[in-house]
Design a protein around this motif. Structure first.
Motif, PDB file in Angstrom:
ATOM      1  N   GLY A  18       2.186 -22.153  12.515  1.00 19.44           N
ATOM      2  CA  GLY A  18       1.192 -21.393  13.683  1.00 19.44           C
ATOM      3  C   GLY A  18      -0.115 -22.363  13.555  1.00 19.44           C
ATOM      4  O   GLY A  18      -1.105 -21.871  14.218  1.00 19.44           O
ATOM      5  N   CYS A  19      -0.243 -23.487  12.830  1.00 19.08           N
ATOM      6  CA  CYS A  19      -1.520 -24.277  13.124  1.00 19.08           C
ATOM      7  C   CYS A  19      -1.412 -25.063  14.414  1.00 19.08           C
ATOM      8  O   CYS A  19      -0.573 -25.537  14.778  1.00 19.08           O
ATOM      9  CB  CYS A  19      -1.601 -25.260  11.790  1.00 19.08           C
ATOM     10  SG  CYS A  19      -2.952 -26.277  11.923  1.00 19.08           S
ATOM     11  N   ARG A  20      -2.439 -25.212  15.281  1.00 18.38           N
ATOM     12  CA  ARG A  20      -2.602 -26.005  16.380  1.00 18.38           C
ATOM     13  C   ARG A  20      -2.911 -27.346  15.865  1.00 18.38           C
ATOM     14  O   ARG A  20      -4.257 -27.515  16.227  1.00 18.38           O
ATOM     15  CB  ARG A  20      -3.486 -25.169  17.331  1.00 18.38           C
ATOM     16  CG  ARG A  20      -2.955 -23.847  17.954  1.00 18.38           C
ATOM     17  CD  ARG A  20      -3.817 -23.555  19.251  1.00 18.38           C
ATOM     18  NE  ARG A  20      -5.026 -22.954  18.359  1.00 18.38           N
ATOM     19  CZ  ARG A  20      -6.288 -22.890  18.951  1.00 18.38           C
ATOM     20  NH1 ARG A  20      -6.321 -23.478  20.284  1.00 18.38           N
ATOM     21  NH2 ARG A  20      -7.319 -22.580  18.285  1.00 18.38           N
ATOM     22  N   LEU A  21      -2.184 -27.929  15.332  1.00 19.21           N
ATOM     23  CA  LEU A  21      -2.739 -29.192  14.972  1.00 19.21           C
ATOM     24  C   LEU A  21      -2.404 -30.509  15.823  1.00 19.21           C
ATOM     25  O   LEU A  21      -1.439 -30.547  16.590  1.00 19.21           O
ATOM     26  CB  LEU A  21      -1.644 -29.794  13.637  1.00 19.21           C
ATOM     27  CG  LEU A  21      -1.893 -31.061  13.058  1.00 19.21           C
ATOM     28  CD1 LEU A  21      -2.955 -31.024  12.297  1.00 19.21           C
ATOM     29  CD2 LEU A  21      -0.581 -31.584  12.253  1.00 19.21           C
ATOM     30  N   SER A  22      -3.564 -31.037  15.892  1.00 20.17           N
ATOM     31  CA  SER A  22      -3.270 -32.436  17.056  1.00 20.17           C
ATOM     32  C   SER A  22      -3.227 -33.381  16.214  1.00 20.17           C
ATOM     33  O   SER A  22      -3.828 -33.770  15.126  1.00 20.17           O
ATOM     34  CB  SER A  22      -4.877 -32.490  17.569  1.00 20.17           C
ATOM     35  OG  SER A  22      -4.933 -31.616  18.840  1.00 20.17           O
ATOM     36  N   ILE A  23      -2.380 -34.345  16.705  1.00 21.93           N
ATOM     37  CA  ILE A  23      -2.328 -35.849  15.908  1.00 21.93           C
ATOM     38  C   ILE A  23      -2.676 -36.918  16.956  1.00 21.93           C
ATOM     39  O   ILE A  23      -2.881 -36.566  18.128  1.00 21.93           O
ATOM     40  CB  ILE A  23      -0.808 -35.803  15.502  1.00 21.93           C
ATOM     41  CG1 ILE A  23       0.221 -35.794  16.853  1.00 21.93           C
ATOM     42  CG2 ILE A  23      -0.522 -34.995  14.380  1.00 21.93           C
ATOM     43  CD1 ILE A  23       1.711 -36.294  16.404  1.00 21.93           C
TER      44      ILE A  23
END
Lengths: 378, 378
Positions: B102-107
């Motif tokens: 559920g983490c809105r992780l940006s890479i």
């Protein structure tokens, strides 16, 4: 080793256990031949399996740079511990607690003021501390010179106050500035001679001074005689590093610590290979900067450990390392070091680079990888 | 604060919470005035209570330098996380796990090669990664220049491959080399202009590029306009340090991090005060070495925090710091700085010095001291 290596996320601190064991044997054998006890300095590894390997090879007791290291070693059954930093009076309470648990903790001083504080605290708690006096053999850091008027006064303060004066110790830290066998041998002899002389001055004053402790990795490996010395403390030999390589006391294939890293980008125009090991992994130690060969933030090797001539970490941000190749290298860096490929970096200073990691990944000769935890903080 | 301070063993990392809160407010207010979102970089503190204070003041989401920081923040309820180091393909698995939780992780990427790896992995796992493209605005480190032929290709690779192209980002790291308001303002404008231009190039190619993210503490505090920018990332402002002081973006009384240390000896002839904070406490960062004022390994203050002019840590071994006073100082160092007395040392680089400690001792305005743990490793 490769199959297991590929399972590791980067950056990680890799220990080559075979090299480490070779280094341990090499130093232990030398100390045995010179007829002195080896009390390894655990500040380099701060890691119990490493310390246990040193003891298994014949080392006797340990040297520590923090009382946390002392507590850690004692909790694992090592009870002869020398805390080799002049003790702050505020740490005597912690030292007392260790001794009351049964640890034969030695403490250190180089001043009448601190000696009086030790005596006052020891008398107030009915504790006969084991105390050493620090000698300055090369103007490098702390300690009393052999002709300092207060040397005998420190000794008599301790003895008259009921403490156990164990002996004198010194550390020829200026050996890090040398790089010829002749200069290293001369400094090793100076370290020995001055520390033995300090013990003799104390004995001539009618005071006991049984032990003479010296040590630095370069002088320990260079000394021709240790006459009058009873023990040697040395630390970084267990892993070695590029600084030691430049000093000339180890070969490239004796460096046991490296950082495994992954290529994450290129700046083709500049010839930069960007990796995920910046100064947070390598440390900011630039110990080779003023030596014969400046390795930047580290010498680059292939993933399996082959030294790549001229490839160095020449820039380091927190999590970005910038590797450049030797001038004139015609390599297409994106082809030769593609994104996702892995490299190893040998550190300037093993003590500083090790400290950046919570643990080592220790690779044994069968290719298995063990996680060995390190101490962090005080 | 003093009564509680005296209970601490040294060396410890002290945080002045009032100063930290002032710094947080200062940056947040500035970003509010400039009309941009502040996404603080947590690599400086690596510490949850600090991050929470930044968010409480109005920051939105976080920037991280490792996936460990991302996991740490997400575990504490911060779900908008930008991992601002070009991702190694081998880390996509870990990034996926975070997103699946559920983490809105940006890479981040700056190459067609890595963009293809992201697309391949994302498609294989049916994951539409949020991806940013790194822009090089000053030749400092990684990223694509605005006129790089592959800029639009990276963008189209991501979009055509089904990834969510979020925007472009840059970091004007060369701001650390400047020290005049005019030069800083010019670089801030260059950072803004080039990053906005990169976004426009992508948009002109018919591709989406909603966000423009810039950031370094010196440029964030110097920018006169952030037209076209949607967010600013900055890190070290939360504590500031001597490097920032030399750059000119903070005052001495804004430095929130210091190292509390104890005097353990003197070398009277040399004018050396020996303390128990060496490079293991201060780090090896010599970031002020080539600046207008070289602070050695740190500026020395009294225990209560008053700057002692000319008193600096000029030498550092692992656990020994050597403090010297300004040339011409007539102080009797043993009298003025007796063994057992305490000093505070302001660091060159807060990120590097903080990393040497497992935790901060955070002193609030009522004098209470809280222990705040820090992340260590990857």
């Amino acid at each position: 080793m490769s199959a297991s290596l590929s399972s590791l996320d980067t950056p990680v601190a890799l220990l080559d256990v075979s090299r480490m064991q070779h280094n341990i044997q090499r130093m232990q054998q030398r100390m045995n031949e010179l007829g002195v006890r080896l009390r390894p300095h655990v500040k380099t590894s701060k890691c119990l399996p490493v310390i246990q390997a040193q003891i298994a090879a014949g080392a006797s007791g340990v040297t520590v740079s923090t009382l946390k290291e002392a507590e850690h070693c004692f909790a694992e059954g090592i009870d002869d511990v020398f805390y080799a930093v002049a003790i702050a009076p505020g740490k005597l309470e912690q030292a007392l607690r260790l001794r009351r648990k049964g640890c034969r903790l030695s403490i250190l001083t180089d001043s009448v003021t601190a000696a009086r504080a030790i005596v006052a605290f020891g008398q107030a708690h009915d504790e006969r501390f084991d105390v050493w006096i620090e000698i300055d053999c090369d103007g490098h850091r702390s300690g009393l010179t052999v002709d300092d008027p207060s040397l005998v006064e420190v000794a008599s303060t301790l003895v008259d106050g009921g403490m156990q004066l164990r002996g004198v110790m010194t550390h020829a830290g200026s050996s890090y500035d040398l790089d010829t066998p002749a200069a290293l041998q001369a400094l090793a002899e100076q370290e020995r001679r001055l520390c033995v002389s300090a013990a003799e001055r104390i004995r001539q004053a009618g005071l006991p001074c049984a032990d003479v402790s010296i040590g630095s990795t370069p002088t320990a490996l260079s000394a021709q005689s240790l006459h009058g010395v009873t023990e040697v403390r040395a630390g970084v030999y267990v892993f070695f590093d590029l600084v030691m390589h430049n000093i000339g006391v180890c070969q490239a294939d004796e460096l046991a610590l490296s950082v495994l890293t992954t290529v994450i980008g290129h700046q083709q125009d500049k010839g930069w290979i960007i990796v995920d090991a910046g100064w947070m992994a390598m440390s900011r130690d630039r110990g080779t900067q003023r030596q014969s060969e400046d390795f930047g933030y580290g010498q680059v090797c292939s993933e399996s450990g082959e030294w790549i001539d001229g490839a160095r970490v020449t820039g380091a941000n927190q999590e970005h390392g910038i590797i450049t190749l030797a001038a004139g290298s015609e390599a297409d860096i994106s082809e030769r070091f593609p994104i996702g490929s892995r490299l190893r970096i040998l550190p300037n200073h093993a003590c500083a680079t090790g400290a950046q990691f919570p643990d080592y990944h220790a690779c044994d000769s069968e290719g298995a990888i063990h996680t060995w935890s390190r101490l962090h903080g005080w």
